[in-house]
Write a protein that holds these residues in place. Structure first.
Motif, PDB file in Angstrom:
ATOM      1  N   PHE A 159      20.442  76.737  41.151  1.00  0.00           N
ATOM      2  CA  PHE A 159      21.401  75.789  40.206  1.00  0.00           C
ATOM      3  C   PHE A 159      22.716  76.147  40.740  1.00  0.00           C
ATOM      4  O   PHE A 159      23.233  75.532  41.146  1.00  0.00           O
ATOM      5  CB  PHE A 159      20.263  76.944  39.091  1.00  0.00           C
ATOM      6  CG  PHE A 159      22.053  77.068  38.438  1.00  0.00           C
ATOM      7  CD1 PHE A 159      22.395  75.926  37.040  1.00  0.00           C
ATOM      8  CD2 PHE A 159      22.979  77.984  38.647  1.00  0.00           C
ATOM      9  CE1 PHE A 159      22.978  75.531  36.412  1.00  0.00           C
ATOM     10  CE2 PHE A 159      24.091  78.048  37.027  1.00  0.00           C
ATOM     11  CZ  PHE A 159      24.238  77.124  36.351  1.00  0.00           C
ATOM     12  N   LEU A 160      22.832  77.242  41.531  1.00  0.00           N
ATOM     13  CA  LEU A 160      24.081  77.683  41.981  1.00  0.00           C
ATOM     14  C   LEU A 160      24.861  76.516  43.440  1.00  0.00           C
ATOM     15  O   LEU A 160      25.863  76.210  42.849  1.00  0.00           O
ATOM     16  CB  LEU A 160      24.181  79.044  42.839  1.00  0.00           C
ATOM     17  CG  LEU A 160      24.020  80.198  42.054  1.00  0.00           C
ATOM     18  CD1 LEU A 160      23.689  81.418  42.762  1.00  0.00           C
ATOM     19  CD2 LEU A 160      25.121  79.930  40.535  1.00  0.00           C
ATOM     20  N   CYS A 197      29.690  80.546  38.602  1.00  0.00           N
ATOM     21  CA  CYS A 197      28.864  80.693  39.949  1.00  0.00           C
ATOM     22  C   CYS A 197      29.015  82.416  40.348  1.00  0.00           C
ATOM     23  O   CYS A 197      28.369  83.553  40.455  1.00  0.00           O
ATOM     24  CB  CYS A 197      29.351  79.958  40.119  1.00  0.00           C
ATOM     25  SG  CYS A 197      28.994  78.108  40.333  1.00  0.00           S
ATOM     26  N   GLY A 231      29.325  70.054  42.516  1.00  0.00           N
ATOM     27  CA  GLY A 231      30.063  69.657  40.854  1.00  0.00           C
ATOM     28  C   GLY A 231      31.316  70.768  40.965  1.00  0.00           C
ATOM     29  O   GLY A 231      32.069  69.563  40.063  1.00  0.00           O
ATOM     30  N   ALA A 232      31.235  72.002  40.914  1.00  0.00           N
ATOM     31  CA  ALA A 232      33.294  73.226  40.644  1.00  0.00           C
ATOM     32  C   ALA A 232      33.556  71.738  41.671  1.00  0.00           C
ATOM     33  O   ALA A 232      34.785  71.752  41.740  1.00  0.00           O
ATOM     34  CB  ALA A 232      32.463  73.636  40.868  1.00  0.00           C
ATOM     35  N   THR A 255      23.625  73.395  43.436  1.00  0.00           N
ATOM     36  CA  THR A 255      25.037  72.213  42.146  1.00  0.00           C
ATOM     37  C   THR A 255      25.123  72.345  41.476  1.00  0.00           C
ATOM     38  O   THR A 255      26.606  71.375  41.310  1.00  0.00           O
ATOM     39  CB  THR A 255      22.884  72.211  41.067  1.00  0.00           C
ATOM     40  OG1 THR A 255      22.115  71.610  42.095  1.00  0.00           O
ATOM     41  CG2 THR A 255      23.656  70.978  40.434  1.00  0.00           C
ATOM     42  N   GLU A 256      25.881  73.700  40.868  1.00  0.00           N
ATOM     43  CA  GLU A 256      26.765  74.005  40.256  1.00  0.00           C
ATOM     44  C   GLU A 256      28.107  73.399  41.418  1.00  0.00           C
ATOM     45  O   GLU A 256      29.163  73.302  40.448  1.00  0.00           O
ATOM     46  CB  GLU A 256      26.642  75.136  39.296  1.00  0.00           C
ATOM     47  CG  GLU A 256      28.110  75.561  37.900  1.00  0.00           C
ATOM     48  CD  GLU A 256      28.217  75.087  36.740  1.00  0.00           C
ATOM     49  OE1 GLU A 256      28.797  74.413  36.511  1.00  0.00           O
ATOM     50  OE2 GLU A 256      26.503  73.506  36.898  1.00  0.00           O
ATOM     51  N   ARG A 265      34.434  76.565  36.341  1.00  0.00           N
ATOM     52  CA  ARG A 265      32.530  76.891  36.806  1.00  0.00           C
ATOM     53  C   ARG A 265      32.403  77.722  38.666  1.00  0.00           C
ATOM     54  O   ARG A 265      31.894  78.444  38.601  1.00  0.00           O
ATOM     55  CB  ARG A 265      32.197  75.104  37.613  1.00  0.00           C
ATOM     56  CG  ARG A 265      32.132  74.281  36.503  1.00  0.00           C
ATOM     57  CD  ARG A 265      32.113  72.778  36.475  1.00  0.00           C
ATOM     58  NE  ARG A 265      30.057  72.286  36.500  1.00  0.00           N
ATOM     59  CZ  ARG A 265      30.081  71.421  37.404  1.00  0.00           C
ATOM     60  NH1 ARG A 265      30.604  70.128  37.271  1.00  0.00           N
ATOM     61  NH2 ARG A 265      29.230  70.720  37.390  1.00  0.00           N
ATOM     62  N   GLN A 298      28.498  77.441  49.677  1.00  0.00           N
ATOM     63  CA  GLN A 298      27.459  76.480  49.513  1.00  0.00           C
ATOM     64  C   GLN A 298      26.713  77.020  50.730  1.00  0.00           C
ATOM     65  O   GLN A 298      25.116  76.999  50.958  1.00  0.00           O
ATOM     66  CB  GLN A 298      27.158  74.768  49.411  1.00  0.00           C
ATOM     67  CG  GLN A 298      28.104  75.105  48.561  1.00  0.00           C
ATOM     68  CD  GLN A 298      28.837  73.314  48.181  1.00  0.00           C
ATOM     69  OE1 GLN A 298      29.089  72.705  48.983  1.00  0.00           O
ATOM     70  NE2 GLN A 298      29.246  73.256  47.122  1.00  0.00           N
ATOM     71  N   SER A 314      36.745  71.822  39.345  1.00  0.00           N
ATOM     72  CA  SER A 314      37.305  73.170  37.828  1.00  0.00           C
ATOM     73  C   SER A 314      37.258  74.362  38.752  1.00  0.00           C
ATOM     74  O   SER A 314      35.916  75.207  39.108  1.00  0.00           O
ATOM     75  CB  SER A 314      35.947  72.909  37.483  1.00  0.00           C
ATOM     76  OG  SER A 314      35.145  73.973  36.035  1.00  0.00           O
TER      77      SER A 314
END
Length: 124
Positions: free
Chosen positions: A85-86, A105, A92-93, A88-89, A101, A58, A98
């Motif tokens: 987007f990455l 990415c 979340g992952a 945020t993903e 997810r 990140q 996950s």
């Protein structure tokens, strides 16, 4: 000088003398490595290691996003959106633990890294 000190000096010298294109490729390569290791750590139940790798990924994406000149070329705004987007993903992952997810990415990043590598080779 100890081996870790020599390694750190080598890395510092490599970074400080690298061209902008080489620096970009170094970031992308490390990003892919972090995503691979984060995914693997999640699959193996190594939560803390996964968290470290994913948050480092990140950080790299955030650096890529903040240094992107969105006025420089037509595709830059789309790339900025992809970076968002990455981020945020990956958040979340990390929360959901996950690996799928994280892998998704990585699947988005690897072709970008390869395209930047080809562009750098063609330019220099």
């Amino acid at each position: 000088m100890t081996a870790p000190n020599l390694r750190n000096r080598y890395l510092d010298d490599s970074i400080s003398t690298a061209s902008p294109a080489k620096l970009l490729l170094m970031l992308y390569d490390r990003l892919v490595l972090d995503l691979m290791q984060g995914e693997e750590a999640l699959r193996n139940g190594k939560r803390e290691e996964a968290h470290q790798r994913i948050t480092h990924a990140q950080d790299i994406i955030l650096e890529l996003r903040t240094t992107l000149h969105v006025d420089a070329w037509d595709g830059a705004p789309g790339l900025a959106n992809l970076y968002g987007f990455l981020l945020t993903e990956l958040i979340g992952a990390n929360i959901a633990r996950s690996p799928e997810r994280v892998a998704a990415c990585r699947d988005l990043i690897e072709p970008l890294r390869d395209a930047w590598r080809e562009a750098a080779l063609a330019a220099g």
